[in-house]
Design an enzyme around this catalytic site. Structure first.
Site, PDB file in Angstrom:
ATOM      1  CE  LYS A   1      -3.912  -2.307   0.592  1.00 53.49           C
ATOM      2  NZ  LYS A   1      -5.250  -2.227   0.041  1.00 53.49           N
TER       3      LYS A   1
ATOM      4  CG  HIS B   1      -7.611  -9.975  -5.706  1.00 51.10           C
ATOM      5  ND1 HIS B   1      -8.547  -9.090  -6.171  1.00 51.10           N
ATOM      6  CD2 HIS B   1      -7.300  -9.583  -4.457  1.00 51.10           C
ATOM      7  CE1 HIS B   1      -8.794  -8.186  -5.235  1.00 51.10           C
ATOM      8  NE2 HIS B   1      -8.055  -8.459  -4.165  1.00 51.10           N
TER       9      HIS B   1
HETATM   10  C1  RUB Z   1      -6.790  -5.767   1.321  1.00 53.55           C
HETATM   11  C2  RUB Z   1      -6.965  -5.747  -0.148  1.00 53.55           C
HETATM   12  C3  RUB Z   1      -7.755  -6.829  -0.841  1.00 53.55           C
HETATM   13  C4  RUB Z   1      -9.154  -6.945  -0.409  1.00 53.55           C
HETATM   14  C5  RUB Z   1      -9.854  -8.183  -0.994  1.00 53.55           C
HETATM   15  O1  RUB Z   1      -6.226  -4.530   1.813  1.00 53.55           O
HETATM   16  O2  RUB Z   1      -6.449  -4.907  -0.805  1.00 53.55           O
HETATM   17  O3  RUB Z   1      -7.817  -6.538  -2.192  1.00 53.55           O
HETATM   18  O4  RUB Z   1      -9.234  -6.895   0.913  1.00 53.55           O
HETATM   19  O5  RUB Z   1      -9.892  -9.267  -0.166  1.00 53.55           O
HETATM   20  P1  RUB Z   1      -6.356  -4.140   3.370  1.00 53.55           P
HETATM   21  P2  RUB Z   1     -11.089 -10.334  -0.214  1.00 53.55           P
HETATM   22  O6  RUB Z   1      -5.696  -5.250   4.136  1.00 53.55           O
HETATM   23  O7  RUB Z   1      -5.668  -2.815   3.519  1.00 53.55           O
HETATM   24  O8  RUB Z   1      -7.835  -4.065   3.678  1.00 53.55           O
HETATM   25  O9  RUB Z   1     -11.391 -10.599  -1.646  1.00 53.55           O
HETATM   26  O10 RUB Z   1     -10.550 -11.523   0.469  1.00 53.55           O
HETATM   27  O11 RUB Z   1     -12.245  -9.725   0.513  1.00 53.55           O
HETATM   28 MG    MG Z   2      -6.860  -5.082  -2.750  1.00 46.93          MG
END
Ligand code: RUB
Ligand code: MG
Length: 398
Positions: free
Chosen positions: A135, A250
């Site tokens: 990030k 993802h």
């Molecule tokens: C998490 C992040 C992920 C989403 C998706 O960032 O960027 O893309 O959370 O996850 P942070 P999922 O940890 O800063 O929230 O598909 O498992 O919900």
């Molecule tokens: Mg993300």
């Protein structure tokens, strides 16, 4: 042998009638009687209602084998998850599960690596893995990204990944990013911090995606990442065939289908399709976090990804989204040790920086593995203590 699809259905019609509507629309019927059908079509291709569960509004439809090209996922989806969502006689309909016949599963190679392989690479045989999303999600240059990756690696993370919106923009081309990040991960390894995966996001259009996967690996990537809902299952299968590194999957956009408990598609069939197509890890939601999902659905996905399925290798579920060290134990109580717990903000937002944030997440995982309450473990682990104090009020689990 046939394919069974389970639906949650709400309708003015009886469940059996509603099930029949779905079965006919998705096999040989349309809104009116046609005069072009044949006996063979009616006998061999007509889907039927297998069973109904009135208490839970569940209908199971039995689709005959001959309807399918089992090695063609877009075609399978056009049947089991096709026009039915728009049928005006159904108030709500949600695809909850798909039960594939063995011969269909056997047409797929599945993942090239199993959970054990992934855990061995990062020397984490008896514990969950800890991962991070760099990030801010976009804007850092390849060099800046690699510095963040290095800090995370020496802090103890097993996996570093790009965020879903970072692909190959001018400010951070994927090849430069791979080269820079892998150089810093090699440095961390030379300094005694072991192996770290880097999942570079190769999500792109279909005439590009395989080239990106191959190029990334040629430039040193030890993992690639793809967004399966936006690129499609066929793209995932092509990537998995083309490269030998693990494929981190993802699921951006999934909530458009999965979020409504009454209409859409559950994460469970998506998990099964990802396993067939060769994903080695898949985001399946968090028990506690900024976007936590339905606990029962996460349990079902975990089961579908990790248990024996006609000889296919298993898949590592990923808990992600708003997780910080204070939420680790609750997520691990749900997932158990076979998962990756990922944090973006929950690592890079640590008051003492990324390295301390990574240490705090790892400490939270160690505490759970040693069956020590997180707060107690924090008494002797300063990074964890700082993290717990910092995020005390955010998304506190019940
Ligand atoms: C998490 C992040 C992920 C989403 C998706 O960032 O960027 O893309 O959370 O996850 P942070 P999922 O940890 O800063 O929230 O598909 O498992 O919900
Ligand atoms: Mg993300």
């Amino acid at each position: 042998m046939s394919l069974l699809a389970t639906y949650y259905v709400e309708s003015e019609m009886s469940l059996v009638e509603a099930g029949r509507e779905i079965a006919l629309e998705e096999s040989v019927g349309t809104w009116t009687q046609v005069h072009t059908s044949t006996d063979w079509i009616e006998k061999e291709l007509k889907a039927t209602v297998d069973s109904v569960d009135k208490d839970n509004n569940i209908v199971v439809v039995d689709y005959p084998d001959k309807l399918f090209e089992y090695d063609n996922i877009p075609q399978i989806l056009s049947i089991v998850a096709g026009n039915l969502f728009g049928l005006s006689e159904l108030k709500n309909v949600r695809l909850e599960n798909l039960k594939f016949p063995e011969k269909a599963v056997k047409m797929y190679s599945g993942p090239k690596h199993n959970i054990k392989d992934l855990k061995e690479f990062v020397d984490a045989e008896n514990r969950p893995l800890v991962g991070t999303i760099v990030k801010p999600k976009v804007g850092l240059s390849p060099k800046e990204t690699s510095k963040v990756a290095y800090e995370a690696a020496i802090g103890g993370v097993d996996l570093i990944k790009d965020d879903e919106t970072l692909t190959n923009q001018d400010f951070c081309g994927y090849i430069d990013r791979v080269v820079n990040v892998m150089e810093m991960l090699d440095k961390a390894k030379e300094e005694g911090h072991g192996n770290t995966f880097y999942a570079v996001n190769i999500t792109s259009s279909c005439n590009e995606i395989v080239d990106r996967a191959v190029n990334a690996v040629e430039h040193g990537a030890n993992m690639v990442m793809v967004d399966v809902i936006t690129t499609g299952y066929s793209a995932l299968k092509m990537i998995s065939n083309a490269v030998d590194v693990p494929v981190h999957v993802h699921r951006t956009m999934h909530a458009a289908m999965t979020r409504n408990p009454k209409h859409g598609i559950s994460m469970l069939p998506i998990s099964k399709l990802v396993r067939l197509c060769g994903g080695t890890q898949l985001h399946t939601g968090s028990y506690h976090g900024k976007m936590h999902g339905n606990t029962k659905e996460i349990d079902a996905c975990k089961q579908a990804l990790t248990t024996e399925w006609h000889g296919l290798k298993n898949v590592l579920p990923v808990a992600s989204g708003g997780i910080h060290p204070g939420l680790v134990a609750n997520n691990l109580d749900g997932y158990g040790e076979n998962c990756i717990v990922q944090a973006g903000g929950g690592i890079h937002g640590h008051p003492d920086g990324t390295q301390a944030g990574a240490k705090a997440m790892k400490q939270a995982i160690d505490a759970w593995t040693k069956k020590i309450p997180t707060k107690q473990y924090a008494e002797t682990h300063k990074e964890l203590k700082t993290a717990l104090n910092h995020w005390e009020k955010s998304t506190t689990p019940p």
